[in-house]
Design a protein around this motif. Structure first.
Motif, PDB file in Angstrom:
ATOM      1  N   LEU A   1       0.826  -1.204   0.000  1.00  8.26           N
ATOM      2  CA  LEU A   1       0.000   0.000   0.000  1.00  8.26           C
ATOM      3  C   LEU A   1       0.862   1.257   0.000  1.00  8.26           C
ATOM      4  N   ALA A   2       1.912   1.248   0.797  1.00  6.14           N
ATOM      5  CA  ALA A   2       2.798   2.411   0.849  1.00  6.14           C
ATOM      6  C   ALA A   2       3.454   2.649  -0.513  1.00  6.14           C
ATOM      7  N   PHE A   3       3.856   1.570  -1.173  1.00  3.23           N
ATOM      8  CA  PHE A   3       4.493   1.698  -2.492  1.00  3.23           C
ATOM      9  C   PHE A   3       3.504   2.246  -3.520  1.00  3.23           C
ATOM     10  N   LEU A   4       2.305   1.680  -3.561  1.00  3.02           N
ATOM     11  CA  LEU A   4       1.310   2.129  -4.529  1.00  3.02           C
ATOM     12  C   LEU A   4       0.885   3.568  -4.259  1.00  3.02           C
ATOM     13  N   SER A   5       0.722   3.921  -2.990  1.00  2.82           N
ATOM     14  CA  SER A   5       0.307   5.282  -2.647  1.00  2.82           C
ATOM     15  C   SER A   5       1.383   6.292  -3.011  1.00  2.82           C
TER      16      SER A   5
ATOM     17  N   THR B   1      -4.438   6.209   5.338  1.00  2.00           N
ATOM     18  CA  THR B   1      -4.912   6.630   6.660  1.00  2.00           C
ATOM     19  C   THR B   1      -5.870   5.609   7.252  1.00  2.00           C
ATOM     20  N   THR B   2      -6.745   5.040   6.428  1.00  2.00           N
ATOM     21  CA  THR B   2      -7.663   4.015   6.922  1.00  2.00           C
ATOM     22  C   THR B   2      -6.891   2.789   7.389  1.00  2.00           C
ATOM     23  N   TYR B   3      -5.900   2.383   6.616  1.00  2.00           N
ATOM     24  CA  TYR B   3      -5.068   1.237   7.001  1.00  2.00           C
ATOM     25  C   TYR B   3      -4.390   1.491   8.342  1.00  2.00           C
ATOM     26  N   GLU B   4      -3.749   2.643   8.483  1.00  2.00           N
ATOM     27  CA  GLU B   4      -3.046   2.952   9.726  1.00  2.00           C
ATOM     28  C   GLU B   4      -4.013   3.107  10.889  1.00  2.00           C
ATOM     29  N   ALA B   5      -5.188   3.670  10.630  1.00  2.00           N
ATOM     30  CA  ALA B   5      -6.171   3.871  11.693  1.00  2.00           C
ATOM     31  C   ALA B   5      -6.619   2.543  12.292  1.00  2.00           C
ATOM     32  N   VAL B   6      -6.910   1.572  11.438  1.00  2.00           N
ATOM     33  CA  VAL B   6      -7.376   0.266  11.920  1.00  2.00           C
ATOM     34  C   VAL B   6      -6.214  -0.541  12.498  1.00  2.00           C
ATOM     35  N   ARG B   7      -5.064  -0.460  11.857  1.00  2.91           N
ATOM     36  CA  ARG B   7      -3.910  -1.253  12.301  1.00  2.91           C
ATOM     37  C   ARG B   7      -3.445  -0.851  13.697  1.00  2.91           C
ATOM     38  N   THR B   8      -3.586   0.409  14.044  1.00  4.86           N
ATOM     39  CA  THR B   8      -3.055   0.904  15.312  1.00  4.86           C
ATOM     40  C   THR B   8      -4.098   0.951  16.431  1.00  4.86           C
ATOM     41  N   VAL B   9      -5.264   0.354  16.207  1.00  2.00           N
ATOM     42  CA  VAL B   9      -6.269   0.288  17.277  1.00  2.00           C
ATOM     43  C   VAL B   9      -5.707  -0.531  18.443  1.00  2.00           C
ATOM     44  N   ASP B  10      -6.029  -0.109  19.648  1.00  2.00           N
ATOM     45  CA  ASP B  10      -5.592  -0.828  20.857  1.00  2.00           C
ATOM     46  C   ASP B  10      -5.977  -2.305  20.734  1.00  2.00           C
TER      47      ASP B  10
END
Length: 224
Positions: free
Chosen positions: A62-66, A107-116
């Motif tokens: 995702l980071a590469f494509l973005s 942002t959606t990926y990071e938001a969900v990935r970093t949930v407690d």
């Protein structure tokens, strides 16, 4: 004349407030372009970001494509699409969507990935299905950051949708382009001012959505 005088001359001209080239019509066209591009970008970015964030997989891809999408020149892509597809809304939508997908997706990926992980593990231990864990546990906690990605994408679209005028479409970019050709700098400043106002209104809209959609507990935790 200074900028304020140009703005006054533009907005005080009654001919700019009615007809096909009137401010209400041009603003409405700009809002339509923005809403359509954001809807398409969200339909692409949100599901992919939610799934990859939930599974914690695909982050590097995702980071590469973005990064690649962000590197594409918006105006250059517009010109390419225009010569390939001709006049119409599609050549405008493609660069706007390419511009908007990365902030929504990443942002959606990071938001969900970093949930407690604690409530997620508790829900999984109770036997809750993965889809319910995502939408009932992770998304409510990640919603502020998800909205920030949508807000960023919206502001970028609003600011960039002025390019529609370059392929004979409308929007407030029409004033900027026509003003430059006509050496009417009141139009140029007026179009730029309308673009800035629309961007500010988009920020205000997402602030209001956040106040309504995000639970008070999540807001307090983020503030702390």
């Amino acid at each position: 004349m200074n900028v304020l005088n140009f703005m006054q001359s533009f907005f005080s001209d009654g001919s700019h407030w009615h007809g096909r080239d009137g401010i209400p019509q041009r603003v409405w066209e700009h809002v339509q372009y923005t809403a359509e591009a954001l809807a398409i970008a969200s339909a692409i970015g949100l599901p992919v970001g939610l799934v990859t964030g939930h599974t914690r997989r695909g982050g590097n891809a995702l980071a590469f494509l973005s990064a690649g999408a962000r590197a594409l020149p918006t105006f250059g892509l517009l010109v390419l699409m225009f010569f390939w597809l001709g006049i119409g809304i599609v050549p405008v939508m493609i660069p706007l969507v390419v511009l908007a997908v990365p902030p929504v997706l990443v942002t959606t990926y990071e938001a969900v990935r970093t949930v407690d992980p604690s409530p997620v593990d508790a829900a999984r231990g109770m036997g809750m299905p993965e889809a319910r864990i995502l939408f009932q546990v992770e998304v409510p906690a990640a919603l502020p950051l998800i909205l920030s990605g949508l807000r960023s994408a919206t502001v970028q679209i609003v600011s960039t949708a002025t390019i529609a005028a370059y392929v004979s479409l409308g929007g407030v970019g029409r004033y900027i382009l026509d003003g430059l050709y006509q050496h009417d700098y009141g139009k140029v400043v007026g179009g730029a001012a309308l673009t800035a106002v629309l961007a500010l209104l988009a920020l205000l809209l997402f602030w209001a959505v956040g106040r309504v959609a995000v639970s008070p507990g999540v807001r307090r935790r983020r503030a702390a």
